[in-house]
Design a protein around this motif. Structure first.
Motif, short mmCIF file in Angstrom:
data_model
loop_
_atom_site.label_atom_id
_atom_site.label_comp_id
_atom_site.label_asym_id
_atom_site.label_seq_id
_atom_site.Cartn_x
_atom_site.Cartn_y
_atom_site.Cartn_z
N ALA A 38 24.15 55.19 -0.16
CA ALA A 38 24.29 54.66 1.20
C ALA A 38 25.69 54.96 1.73
N PRO B 57 28.66 56.24 4.43
CA PRO B 57 28.81 56.12 5.88
C PRO B 57 28.26 57.34 6.63
N ASN B 58 28.36 58.51 6.00
CA ASN B 58 27.89 59.75 6.62
C ASN B 58 26.99 60.47 5.61
N PRO B 59 25.68 60.40 5.77
CA PRO B 59 24.77 61.00 4.79
C PRO B 59 24.84 62.52 4.68
N ASN C 81 27.84 64.21 1.50
CA ASN C 81 27.26 63.55 0.34
C ASN C 81 26.71 64.62 -0.61
N PHE D 81 18.47 58.13 13.52
CA PHE D 81 19.42 59.10 12.98
C PHE D 81 20.10 59.96 14.05
N ARG E 219 22.97 56.85 12.11
CA ARG E 219 22.81 57.33 10.73
C ARG E 219 23.52 56.41 9.74
N GLN E 220 24.68 55.88 10.14
CA GLN E 220 25.39 54.96 9.25
C GLN E 220 24.58 53.67 9.08
N HIS F 264 21.41 53.35 9.17
CA HIS F 264 20.19 53.62 8.39
C HIS F 264 20.49 54.61 7.26
N SER F 265 21.68 54.51 6.72
CA SER F 265 22.14 55.50 5.74
C SER F 265 21.24 55.59 4.51
N VAL G 205 19.29 58.95 3.26
CA VAL G 205 19.58 59.56 1.95
C VAL G 205 18.29 59.73 1.15
#
Length: 396
Positions: free
Chosen positions: A228, A230-232, A235, A274, A280-281, A283-284, A288
């Motif tokens: 999870a 902050p920025n998927p 990653n 998203f 996106r953060q 619903h991270s 992912v």
């Protein structure tokens, strides 16, 4: 060879890794470095790592130097170092303050002999404060004490160890940088000076982004949470062949449309969960999970080709065996081969910068223990009879 430091004379009274590596970088740039070892030799000469002989490691940190032995517990051994310093531009040491004082190698003592001397002094934790005498390898001072170790790894997992020498290698470059600046300053003022370095300080600098935030907020920054983040799209994900890929699209909104096209999921681009960085953060974890399933459908090579076609920023998580054969590293000359008297032809790393005109390269292998002792003493004005006497006394 035409090196930027041709003619610069360096005396190194140091052991282990960081300070010798700083001197080795100066040697790569053309400086003449005389490494002064204890009669029993630098401890690294006997340090074994899996798959490598002690000579391989010692060569990395001491390539291109001249080597002598001197017993600093003996007054004649200390006299040899003083004679070297009289004609030197730079003195590099990582001896503890107590040993520096005992051997009469403080900055004040050596500057009295040579006011133009640049005195590079490495400690674990700095020259001031209650722990100025504390011993510290880079694992302790650079990695653990700086906060790096405490912010790396899973939130509830044990803090991970660094790889060998990571802090030493960083600090070696810092030492070279500081020495070069001091030499330039000497051109203006005609005077030398002491330049202090510490493994602890290097660790804080490496972690400077997080340290700056901690200075402002007084709080630690959160660790990276792969499930999870902050920025998927900043990653890691596992591909179908078991290999890992790192996405590094820090400007997430800028790259999001092309990324969705690269993974053949145009439906995600305008999905209200998203379609912005904030969404996106929020619903991270959900995103992912979707991306985990997506990346599991193709190999690392396939994903790399798709991402490249759409201008995404990514990198493969490579093994060391892959890194040393990386075509990009080879194309840029990041490694070189030298002839070693006992190891034969061997590859080693170049310094981490390139000049367009001046030659910066490994000048040769590390010296054997005491290889140049007699040669250097003769240059200092000692006679053969005096050299024999010094050896008989245990001074060399």
């Amino acid at each position: 060879m035409n090196g930027p430091l041709d003619g610069i004379q360096v005396v190194e009274v140091a052991n282990w890794l960081a300070a010798p590596l700083g001197a080795a970088i100066l040697a790569d740039m053309g400086a003449t470095v005389v490494k002064v070892e204890a009669v029993q030799g630098d401890a690294v000469r006997g340090f074994r790592a899996p798959g490598a002989s002690p000579e391989h490691l010692f060569n990395l940190y001491n390539r291109g130097k001249r080597g002598i032995t001197a017993n600093l517990e003996h007054p004649e051994g200390r006299a040899i170092v003083r004679k070297l310093v009289e004609r030197a531009d730079v003195f590099i040491t990582n001896l503890t303050p107590a040993r520096v004082a005992r051997y009469e190698l403080t900055y004040d003592a050596l500057a009295a002999l040579n006011p133009r001397l640049i005195y590079a002094n490495l400690t674990g934790y700095g020259v001031h404060g209650p722990e100025r005498d504390r011993l510290g390898f880079d694992y302790a001072a650079f990695w653990a004490r700086s906060g790096i170790m405490g912010i790396i790894g899973p939130e509830n997992g044990p803090p991970p160890l660094q790889r060998p020498g990571m802090g030493d290698h960083t600090t070696g470059v810092v030492i070279a940088c500081g020495v070069l600046a001091a030499l330039i300053d000497r051109q203006r003022t005609g005077k030398g000076q002491q330049v202090n370095f510490s493994l602890f300080n290097s660790g804080l600098w490496v972690l400077a982004t997080d340290i700056q935030m901690a200075l402002v907020t007084g709080a630690s920054m959160p660790r990276h949470h792969r499930e999870a983040p902050p920025n998927p799209i900043w990653n890691t994900y596992r591909c179908a062949d078991g290999r890992w890929i790192l996405l590094v699209m820090i400007q997430a909104d800028r790259y999001w449309p092309n990324f969705c096209a690269a993974i053949a999921r145009p439906d995600l681009e305008h999905d209200p969960r998203f379609n912005s960085m904030a969404a996106r953060q929020a619903h991270s974890a959900e995103l992912v999970r979707i991306l985990d399933e997506v990346f599991a459908t193709a190999t690392l090579k396939e994903w790399g080709e798709r991402l490249d076609r759409h201008g995404a920023i990514w990198a493969p998580v490579q093994s060391l065996s892959e890194a040393v054969q990386d075509p990009q590293a080879r194309a840029n000359g990041y490694f070189t081969a030298i002839d070693h008297p006992s190891l034969g032809r061997m590859e080693t790393l170049q310094a981490p910068f390139r000049f367009s005109v001046s030659e910066v390269t490994v000048r040769g292998p590390a010296p054997e223990l005491g290889q140049h002792t007699e040669e250097v003493l003769l240059e200092l004005g000692y006679s053969w009879e005096e050299i024999v006497s010094l050896r008989d006394q245990g001074a060399i």
